[in-house]
Write a protein that holds these residues in place. Structure first.
Motif, PDB file in Angstrom:
ATOM      1  N   PRO A 158      16.979  14.406 -10.462  1.00  0.00           N
ATOM      2  CA  PRO A 158      16.114  13.116  -9.675  1.00  0.00           C
ATOM      3  C   PRO A 158      16.408  13.597  -8.239  1.00  0.00           C
ATOM      4  O   PRO A 158      17.301  14.465  -8.115  1.00  0.00           O
ATOM      5  CB  PRO A 158      16.972  11.887 -10.012  1.00  0.00           C
ATOM      6  CG  PRO A 158      18.223  12.193 -10.791  1.00  0.00           C
ATOM      7  CD  PRO A 158      17.897  13.479 -11.437  1.00  0.00           C
ATOM      8  N   TRP A 163      15.296   7.246  -3.059  1.00  0.00           N
ATOM      9  CA  TRP A 163      15.411   6.019  -3.676  1.00  0.00           C
ATOM     10  C   TRP A 163      14.009   5.814  -4.449  1.00  0.00           C
ATOM     11  O   TRP A 163      13.349   4.508  -4.500  1.00  0.00           O
ATOM     12  CB  TRP A 163      15.804   4.705  -3.191  1.00  0.00           C
ATOM     13  CG  TRP A 163      17.292   5.164  -2.483  1.00  0.00           C
ATOM     14  CD1 TRP A 163      17.659   5.058  -1.215  1.00  0.00           C
ATOM     15  CD2 TRP A 163      18.468   5.367  -3.261  1.00  0.00           C
ATOM     16  NE1 TRP A 163      18.745   5.469  -1.072  1.00  0.00           N
ATOM     17  CE2 TRP A 163      19.480   5.685  -2.023  1.00  0.00           C
ATOM     18  CE3 TRP A 163      18.738   5.546  -4.674  1.00  0.00           C
ATOM     19  CZ2 TRP A 163      20.721   6.047  -2.511  1.00  0.00           C
ATOM     20  CZ3 TRP A 163      20.081   6.074  -4.667  1.00  0.00           C
ATOM     21  CH2 TRP A 163      21.221   6.254  -3.803  1.00  0.00           C
ATOM     22  N   SER A 165      11.201   5.205  -7.307  1.00  0.00           N
ATOM     23  CA  SER A 165      11.356   4.869  -8.656  1.00  0.00           C
ATOM     24  C   SER A 165      10.686   6.153  -9.547  1.00  0.00           C
ATOM     25  O   SER A 165       9.864   6.794  -8.885  1.00  0.00           O
ATOM     26  CB  SER A 165      10.245   3.593  -9.110  1.00  0.00           C
ATOM     27  OG  SER A 165      10.864   2.632  -8.359  1.00  0.00           O
ATOM     28  N   GLN A 166      10.985   6.409 -10.582  1.00  0.00           N
ATOM     29  CA  GLN A 166      10.758   7.326 -11.686  1.00  0.00           C
ATOM     30  C   GLN A 166      10.520   6.954 -12.840  1.00  0.00           C
ATOM     31  O   GLN A 166      10.867   5.915 -13.355  1.00  0.00           O
ATOM     32  CB  GLN A 166      11.745   8.584 -11.761  1.00  0.00           C
ATOM     33  CG  GLN A 166      11.878   9.287 -10.428  1.00  0.00           C
ATOM     34  CD  GLN A 166      12.927  10.242 -10.463  1.00  0.00           C
ATOM     35  OE1 GLN A 166      14.007  10.189  -9.616  1.00  0.00           O
ATOM     36  NE2 GLN A 166      12.990  11.246 -11.445  1.00  0.00           N
ATOM     37  N   GLN A 170      14.553  11.612 -18.906  1.00  0.00           N
ATOM     38  CA  GLN A 170      15.153  12.811 -18.343  1.00  0.00           C
ATOM     39  C   GLN A 170      15.428  13.614 -19.351  1.00  0.00           C
ATOM     40  O   GLN A 170      15.676  13.064 -20.687  1.00  0.00           O
ATOM     41  CB  GLN A 170      16.335  12.118 -17.458  1.00  0.00           C
ATOM     42  CG  GLN A 170      17.420  11.617 -18.368  1.00  0.00           C
ATOM     43  CD  GLN A 170      18.670  11.127 -17.442  1.00  0.00           C
ATOM     44  OE1 GLN A 170      18.877  12.117 -16.327  1.00  0.00           O
ATOM     45  NE2 GLN A 170      19.441  10.225 -17.745  1.00  0.00           N
ATOM     46  N   SER A 202      21.986   5.567 -17.946  1.00  0.00           N
ATOM     47  CA  SER A 202      21.353   5.760 -16.563  1.00  0.00           C
ATOM     48  C   SER A 202      20.008   6.180 -16.723  1.00  0.00           C
ATOM     49  O   SER A 202      19.301   5.875 -15.585  1.00  0.00           O
ATOM     50  CB  SER A 202      22.256   6.839 -15.590  1.00  0.00           C
ATOM     51  OG  SER A 202      22.039   8.253 -16.524  1.00  0.00           O
ATOM     52  N   LEU A 205      17.970   3.429 -15.347  1.00  0.00           N
ATOM     53  CA  LEU A 205      18.037   3.088 -14.004  1.00  0.00           C
ATOM     54  C   LEU A 205      16.585   3.576 -13.040  1.00  0.00           C
ATOM     55  O   LEU A 205      16.523   3.250 -12.207  1.00  0.00           O
ATOM     56  CB  LEU A 205      19.245   3.293 -13.514  1.00  0.00           C
ATOM     57  CG  LEU A 205      20.348   2.493 -13.938  1.00  0.00           C
ATOM     58  CD1 LEU A 205      21.823   2.933 -13.280  1.00  0.00           C
ATOM     59  CD2 LEU A 205      20.158   1.137 -13.223  1.00  0.00           C
ATOM     60  N   LEU A 206      16.032   4.957 -13.797  1.00  0.00           N
ATOM     61  CA  LEU A 206      15.334   5.709 -12.930  1.00  0.00           C
ATOM     62  C   LEU A 206      14.061   4.993 -12.212  1.00  0.00           C
ATOM     63  O   LEU A 206      13.778   5.321 -11.046  1.00  0.00           O
ATOM     64  CB  LEU A 206      14.768   7.063 -13.729  1.00  0.00           C
ATOM     65  CG  LEU A 206      15.845   7.798 -14.257  1.00  0.00           C
ATOM     66  CD1 LEU A 206      15.191   8.838 -15.256  1.00  0.00           C
ATOM     67  CD2 LEU A 206      16.467   8.327 -13.071  1.00  0.00           C
ATOM     68  N   HIS A 208      14.311   1.869 -11.211  1.00  0.00           N
ATOM     69  CA  HIS A 208      14.742   0.954 -10.399  1.00  0.00           C
ATOM     70  C   HIS A 208      15.885   1.585  -9.337  1.00  0.00           C
ATOM     71  O   HIS A 208      16.732   0.963  -8.959  1.00  0.00           O
ATOM     72  CB  HIS A 208      15.509  -0.206 -11.253  1.00  0.00           C
ATOM     73  CG  HIS A 208      14.661  -0.549 -12.444  1.00  0.00           C
ATOM     74  ND1 HIS A 208      13.455  -1.389 -12.231  1.00  0.00           N
ATOM     75  CD2 HIS A 208      14.779  -0.210 -14.030  1.00  0.00           C
ATOM     76  CE1 HIS A 208      12.968  -1.547 -13.577  1.00  0.00           C
ATOM     77  NE2 HIS A 208      13.763  -0.924 -14.235  1.00  0.00           N
ATOM     78  N   ARG A 209      15.548   2.704  -8.643  1.00  0.00           N
ATOM     79  CA  ARG A 209      16.664   3.471  -7.961  1.00  0.00           C
ATOM     80  C   ARG A 209      16.626   2.939  -6.595  1.00  0.00           C
ATOM     81  O   ARG A 209      17.719   3.120  -5.934  1.00  0.00           O
ATOM     82  CB  ARG A 209      16.158   4.803  -7.873  1.00  0.00           C
ATOM     83  CG  ARG A 209      16.057   5.482  -9.308  1.00  0.00           C
ATOM     84  CD  ARG A 209      16.061   7.016  -9.078  1.00  0.00           C
ATOM     85  NE  ARG A 209      17.119   7.694  -8.395  1.00  0.00           N
ATOM     86  CZ  ARG A 209      16.951   8.742  -7.694  1.00  0.00           C
ATOM     87  NH1 ARG A 209      15.963   8.953  -7.266  1.00  0.00           N
ATOM     88  NH2 ARG A 209      17.963   9.256  -6.981  1.00  0.00           N
ATOM     89  N   GLN A 210      15.772   1.682  -6.295  1.00  0.00           N
ATOM     90  CA  GLN A 210      16.079   1.236  -4.931  1.00  0.00           C
ATOM     91  C   GLN A 210      17.109  -0.031  -5.031  1.00  0.00           C
ATOM     92  O   GLN A 210      17.548  -0.631  -4.126  1.00  0.00           O
ATOM     93  CB  GLN A 210      14.516   0.366  -4.838  1.00  0.00           C
ATOM     94  CG  GLN A 210      14.272  -1.014  -5.668  1.00  0.00           C
ATOM     95  CD  GLN A 210      13.813  -0.544  -6.873  1.00  0.00           C
ATOM     96  OE1 GLN A 210      13.676   0.541  -7.307  1.00  0.00           O
ATOM     97  NE2 GLN A 210      12.870  -1.504  -7.237  1.00  0.00           N
ATOM     98  N   ARG A 212      21.067  -1.243  -6.165  1.00  0.00           N
ATOM     99  CA  ARG A 212      22.514  -0.709  -6.293  1.00  0.00           C
ATOM    100  C   ARG A 212      23.003  -1.246  -7.451  1.00  0.00           C
ATOM    101  O   ARG A 212      23.233  -2.443  -7.638  1.00  0.00           O
ATOM    102  CB  ARG A 212      23.361  -0.955  -5.031  1.00  0.00           C
ATOM    103  CG  ARG A 212      22.887  -0.354  -3.929  1.00  0.00           C
ATOM    104  CD  ARG A 212      23.935  -0.719  -2.632  1.00  0.00           C
ATOM    105  NE  ARG A 212      23.770  -2.140  -2.393  1.00  0.00           N
ATOM    106  CZ  ARG A 212      24.507  -2.829  -1.604  1.00  0.00           C
ATOM    107  NH1 ARG A 212      25.733  -2.248  -1.000  1.00  0.00           N
ATOM    108  NH2 ARG A 212      24.541  -4.163  -1.185  1.00  0.00           N
TER     109      ARG A 212
END
Length: 283
Positions: A158, A163, A165-166, A170, A202, A205-206, A208-210, A212
């Protein structure tokens, strides 16, 4: 029947200062495998993480011989600290059997590990950027200082400082550091259990990387073992998250041998709680 007991040591503790879940699962499988005969091998395990592990004290693994049959045997393992279980694991073992019913998915087409950078090489590359913010530099140096007992080569790393979104997928090549050998398949399965938990949750979370992350912990972990493999040789770990909601995330994973054979399937659900970044809208 008096349960069999074994003690486990800690070899690597993450930044969170909680015991690494893969270590507890792997050691629980070691304890279960030591309580069955040599002619059977694990085909599945199902674990629940009950409490956070304390890295300051060893873990006691208590094994109950739930069933010993002709083809299948089941062992119940409790990982205990401070007199309370931190993990409960059921592992099922099977004698080798042939069947005409066989199929598997196809392995994704990806670059071989020889063409990719390791996790450490990627971090070094990021650190060479003269415009890197100091807070990122400190975080990356902390990551680099960790002696993780797994070699990792991300296929699609990544963008660390963007930040965006992806898609919740992975791929990375993984293997245990050092030489394990060919003879003990039980040990390779235990090491794969250790490896399977690394960066697994994790994946959810990809997209929703905006946000914390304020709290993230595994709730359960399941594995199915399909074919012989060596955990000290490169395997492709294909991870995807089909769903997240209700402060939980679900991830699926597949460990592929280099020859395209599906060796292990994994699944995990975990708690994910996040905070909004400064300046983000609450709408």
């Amino acid at each position: 029947m008096i349960p069999q007991k074994r003690w486990g040591r800690h070899y690597w503790v993450p930044i969170t200062q909680r015991l690494f879940g893969g270590q507890i699962v792997g050691q629980a499988l070691v304890a279960a495998a030591n309580a069955v005969s040599e002619d059977v091998h694990v085909h599945s395990l199902h674990c629940y993480f009950v409490r956070a592990g304390d890295p300051k004290v060893p873990v006691l693994y208590q094994v109950e011989r739930t069933r010993t049959g002709k083809s299948f045997s089941v062992r119940l393992v409790k990982a205990i600290q401070h007199g309370k279980p931190i993990l409960i694991c059921q592992a099922s073992f099977q004698q080798a059997q042939e069947s005409p019913v066989k199929h598997q998915f196809s392995m994704p087409a990806v670059p071989p590990p020889e063409e990719l950078l390791t996790r450490e090489e990627l971090i070094q590359k990021y650190l060479e950027d003269p415009e890197l913010l100091e807070r990122y530099r400190l975080g990356l140096n902390k990551m680099l200082a960790q002696e993780v007992p797994i070699e990792i080569k991300p296929v699609n790393p990544p963008e660390v400082f963007h930040w965006r979104s992806q898609e919740p997928k992975q791929l990375f090549w993984v293997r245990a550091r050092g030489y394990i050998g060919e003879s003990d398949m039980k040990l390779h399965c235990c090491v794969a259990a250790y490896i399977s938990d690394y960066s697994f949750l994790s994946t959810a979370l990809l997209p929703h990387r905006q946000h914390r992350v304020s709290f993230m912990v595994s709730l359960d972990h399941s594995m199915w073992f399909h074919a012989p493999f060596r955990a000290d040789q490169w395997m492709l770990y294909e991870c995807e998250s089909p769903w997240a909601g209700g402060c939980r995330g679900l991830v699926h994973g597949r460990l592929w041998r280099r020859d395209g054979v599906l060796a292990v399937t994994c699944a995990q659900e975990g708690v994910i709680r996040v905070k909004q970044r400064p300046g983000e809208s609450k709408l």
